[in-house]
Write an enzyme that holds these catalytic residues in place. Structure first.
Site: not given
Length: 362
Positions: A65, A117, A143, A151
């Site tokens: 992301g 992501g 992360e 995630d």
């Protein structure tokens, strides 16, 4: 549509090309929306039999992301209060769910960097996923390094990796290559960079309905070139250390192992957010018993709690914005992380009927 996402249809195959090379295809909200729009349109289109996602650059499929956006949006309003952040994570996780359960072959060329992501948009489920890695593949769920947690469905695909390998990846955030990705079950085929032009030609020349089988036949003789997996060689060590009941116990176990592999893992963990390592361990334990939709709903809850707390804002500040590499984690040490601090992340942020991902099917 996003300027960084290009789509076309060729020979019964929908082809998505990510084209934000300077940012290693880091996902913006516009990119997430463009991907979702294309996949939803193609899902029911009888003329399209398969989907391919690729990059315009050999450096990365997607590095994750857009964490600069996370920091900017998170700073603009009281922590956790940005509507753009809410939209980004809700729509990104819905996209991850769409990809996992896509009704057609979903072929991801995981060439170069595939992290965070990027993993979420590459991990098609067992009925649709065709995940191709190369000698340039650098895969990670890093992360915890920025004060977040694995995630985009990581609570599902890491918790279902063999033994304690998912826990190892989640707590250390370390990078693996193609052979390890294959051993982890996070990739299906290996194609070296020298054969990528031939693979591209095969994709263009093969009808979409035949593409999955054609890729399998093309890649099968190449798999041996991936070499051996270090994670497979270190499997007993990883399973022994990372099965410990707490993060502190994992690190104590690693301290007692003089091997370079164990010490590298320990050094990595010593740099990570103590709180988010503890949250990650609990998340992966819970994720092992949940389906994909429930994992994504749980992660969506944790994202809200994380921005309320502010750990990810500090992590991005230290590593990306100020680049001082001196994050001021809260709390600063593992010994100061309380059970109630971890439990807070798992308290529902919404009533069940109002959860932003309540409509995801199992």
């Amino acid at each position: 549509m996003s300027a960084y996402v290009h789509t076309r249809v060729s020979n019964g195959t929908g082809i998505i090309t990510l084209d934000r090379p300077k940012a290693l295809n880091s996902l913006s909200l516009d990119m997430v929306r463009a991907l979702s729009t294309a996949l939803l349109a193609w899902r029911g289109d009888a003329a399209i039999a398969a989907v391919v996602i690729r990059s315009s650059s050999e450096k990365a499929l997607c590095a994750g992301g857009d964490i600069r956006f996370f920091h900017e949006a998170g700073q603009q309003t009281p922590q956790g209060g940005s509507a753009l952040l809410e939209d980004f994570f809700t729509e990104e996780y819905a996209l991850n769910h769409l990809i996992h359960f896509y009704p057609k072959p979903y072929i991801a060329l995981m060439d170069g960097v595939v992290m965070g992501g990027g993993m979420g948009i590459a991990q098609g489920g067992p009925d649709c996923g065709v995940r191709i890695v190369s000698n340039r593949t650098r895969m990670a769920m890093p992360e915890v390094n920025i004060g977040l947690f694995p995630d985009v469905g990581g609570s599902h695909f890491l918790s279902h990796a063999p033994g304690q390998l998912g826990m190892y990846l989640g707590l250390t955030g370390l990078t693996v290559g193609a052979a390890d990705a294959l051993y982890l079950g996070l990739a299906d085929h290996y194609v070296p960079d020298s054969e990528m032009p031939a693979l591209a030609a095969l994709i263009d020349a093969t009808p979409g309905a035949q593409l999955r089988a054609a890729i399998e036949a093309f890649a099968a003789p190449l798999r041996v070139q991936a070499g051996g997996s270090e994670l497979e060689a270190q499997r007993a060590l990883i399973d022994r250390h990372f099965a410990a009941s707490s993060v502190a116990a994992v690190m104590d176990s690693l301290r007692g192992d003089a091997s370079e592999f164990a010490q590298k893992a320990l050094r990595a963990m010593e740099q990570r957010s103590p709180l988010m390592m503890c949250v990650t361990q609990e998340l992966l334990k819970r994720g092992a018993a949940l389906g994909v939709a429930d994992c994504l709903r749980l992660e969506r809850n944790l994202v809200r709690r994380n921005f309320e707390h502010g750990e990810v804002l500090e992590g991005v500040r230290a590593l990306v914005i100020d680049k001082d590499n001196q994050p001021r984690w809260n709390p600063p040490t593992l010994a100061e992380v309380r059970a109630e601090d971890v439990a807070r992340f798992f308290e529902p942020a919404w009533p069940e009927h109002a959860h932003p991902l309540r409509h995801l099917s199992p």
